[in-house]
Design an enzyme around this catalytic site. Structure first.
Site, mmCIF file in Angstrom:
data_model
loop_
_atom_site.group_PDB
_atom_site.id
_atom_site.type_symbol
_atom_site.label_atom_id
_atom_site.label_comp_id
_atom_site.label_asym_id
_atom_site.label_seq_id
_atom_site.Cartn_x
_atom_site.Cartn_y
_atom_site.Cartn_z
ATOM 1 C CD GLN A 1 -3.471 2.850 6.741
ATOM 2 O OE1 GLN A 1 -4.079 3.235 7.728
ATOM 3 N NE2 GLN A 1 -4.079 2.599 5.585
ATOM 4 C CB ALA B 1 0.389 6.837 -3.945
ATOM 5 N NE ARG C 1 -0.177 1.668 3.536
ATOM 6 C CZ ARG C 1 0.856 2.490 3.713
ATOM 7 N NH1 ARG C 1 2.093 2.033 3.911
ATOM 8 N NH2 ARG C 1 0.705 3.783 3.678
ATOM 9 C CG ASP D 1 -2.954 7.952 -1.988
ATOM 10 O OD1 ASP D 1 -2.591 8.249 -0.843
ATOM 11 O OD2 ASP D 1 -2.972 6.788 -2.427
ATOM 12 C CG ASN E 1 -2.190 11.678 2.176
ATOM 13 O OD1 ASN E 1 -1.630 10.767 1.545
ATOM 14 N ND2 ASN E 1 -1.904 11.922 3.440
HETATM 15 O O1 MRU Z 1 -4.645 3.389 2.040
HETATM 16 P P1 MRU Z 1 -3.153 3.567 2.000
HETATM 17 O O2 MRU Z 1 -2.466 3.018 3.191
HETATM 18 O O3 MRU Z 1 -2.571 3.063 0.690
HETATM 19 O O4 MRU Z 1 -2.948 5.136 2.007
HETATM 20 C C1 MRU Z 1 -1.655 5.655 1.906
HETATM 21 C C2 MRU Z 1 -1.572 7.126 2.022
HETATM 22 O O5 MRU Z 1 -2.566 7.811 2.137
HETATM 23 C C3 MRU Z 1 -0.215 7.739 1.912
HETATM 24 O O6 MRU Z 1 -0.126 8.890 2.677
HETATM 25 C C4 MRU Z 1 0.048 8.096 0.441
HETATM 26 O O7 MRU Z 1 -0.189 6.994 -0.383
HETATM 27 C C5 MRU Z 1 1.414 8.604 0.229
HETATM 28 S S1 MRU Z 1 2.607 7.325 0.331
HETATM 29 C C6 MRU Z 1 4.131 7.975 0.055
#
Ligand code: MRU
Length: 355
Positions: A205, A53, A51, A246, A256
């Site tokens: 997370q 982006a 997970r 994202d 995000n």
């Molecule tokens: O649902 P997720 O865990 O994939 O969400 C991730 C995020 O929102 C991060 O902040 C984003 O992807 C940036 S990662 C460098």
């Protein structure tokens, strides 16, 4: 003492399989998932085993290489291998809608496939070419994160106290990190930092992944419920907020992890700078503003319970958007591998993006 090498081995190619570090098992266990086909990789992306982006983009690129490898190994022609890559692209594109890095990486690898087949390349060389493209995307991501980290590190005073949300670290990228990459770069220059990490409901997370990787890297980290961020900012303890993204629209509106928008409002209310750290692959200049960004809605059960235990009363529903959009006016600046981009973003972002 770190249990894993750094940059973290978030995604890797291993003898015709895609191997991902299973982030659903962190921080308790370090488990690697071996994906032998594209549906298995899609499942890993949907379940957030891999997970963040940029990491999703890197994994998807290896996914197309995997599809080509399987088709070529099965003795299919170059045209049939190309068709298998196209089918894999459609599957991977349906996993998560918000992270633009996913679509960017798929487009880039698919374009390489088209060019190679048009040039008359055979299936085995086609598969090798797509693997090289995926490896290139992976290496470039680590390089971009290192460079944006260095650009952002210059913004941090020594002894800075930083608040972050979700996980925008090595785990969320090719291995180095965006928002947390800034912290690692500052740490390397000898600066002392204190980090507060939002727990980040509903899948934690922040509490599970950000806290784990910062501790692995020897940084001091304190976890808080995101509901406590207002009091923390009000106390004056925070020098700056840094998050990842994202998808960033052409006007600077930023999608995000859900909870980022309220955090940006709070930072604005308390006069604390709000930085977004992201590589070019996260910028989507084809989308004029945040209204055009698709927001993923996830299973209600993620909110109604935790760890397999249902905690809300039976029969109650939940609204579970995975992301929100922070209006550009709340972003102090974007930290990128090409430097720090400041308002007006319609001008500073105009020539930016993955190309
Ligand atoms: O649902 P997720 O865990 O994939 O969400 C991730 C995020 O929102 C991060 O902040 C984003 O992807 C940036 S990662 C460098």
């Amino acid at each position: 003492m770190s249990r894993l090498p750094f940059p973290f081995p978030v995604v890797a190619w291993d003898a015709g399989r895609v191997v991902v570090l299973d982030q659903t098992r962190l921080p308790d266990r370090i488990v690697f998932l071996t994906c032998a086909d594209v549906p298995a990789l899609c499942d890993a992306i949907v379940r957030l085993a891999v997970r963040g982006a940029p990491a999703i983009g890197v994994a998807a690129a290896y996914g197309l290489a995997l599809a080509a490898h399987r088709a070529a190994t099965a003795g299919l022609t170059a045209d049939a291998t190309l068709a298998a890559v196209g089918a894999a692209r459609r599957l991977l594109a349906s996993t998560r809608p918000t992270a633009v890095n996913l679509f960017w990486a798929l487009r880039r690898v698919a374009a390489r496939a088209d060019t190679m087949v048009a040039a008359g390349v055979g299936p085995t060389d086609l598969a090798a070419g797509l693997l090289a493209e995926a490896r290139g995307i992976h290496e470039e991501d680590i390089d971009m994160c290192r460079r944006l980290g260095a650009a952002g590190a210059a913004l941090l005073p020594d002894c800075a106290t930083v608040l972050t949300h979700c996980n925008a670290g090595g785990l969320a990228t090719g291995g180095y990190g965006t928002a947390l990459g800034v912290l690692y770069a500052a740490q390397q220059t000898g600066k002392t930092l204190r980090v507060f990490a939002d727990e980040t409901r509903p899948l934690l997370q922040g509490a599970r992944l950000t806290a784990w990787e910062l501790a692995e890297r020897g940084l001091e980290v304190t976890v808080l419920c995101e509901g406590a961020a207002g009091s923390l900012l009000q106390s004056g303890a925070i020098d700056m907020v840094i998050t990842g993204a994202d998808r960033i629209a052409a006007n600077g509106d930023t999608a995000n992890k859900v909870g980022t928008y309220p955090l940006a409002v709070l930072a604005d209310r308390h006069g604390v700078p709000f930085y977004v750290a992201a590589p070019a692959s996260t910028f989507d200049l084809a989308t004029p503003d945040g209204g055009g960004i698709a927001i993923e809605l996830r299973d209600a059960e993620e909110v109604l319970g935790f760890g397999g235990v249902h905690t809300a009363p039976a029969g109650v529903g939940a609204w579970n958007p995975a992301f929100d959009v922070t209006p550009a006016e709340l972003v102090t600046a974007f930290i990128t591998e090409r430097g720090v981009l400041r308002p007006p973003f319609s001008a500073s972002l105009a020539t930016f993006g993955p190309g």
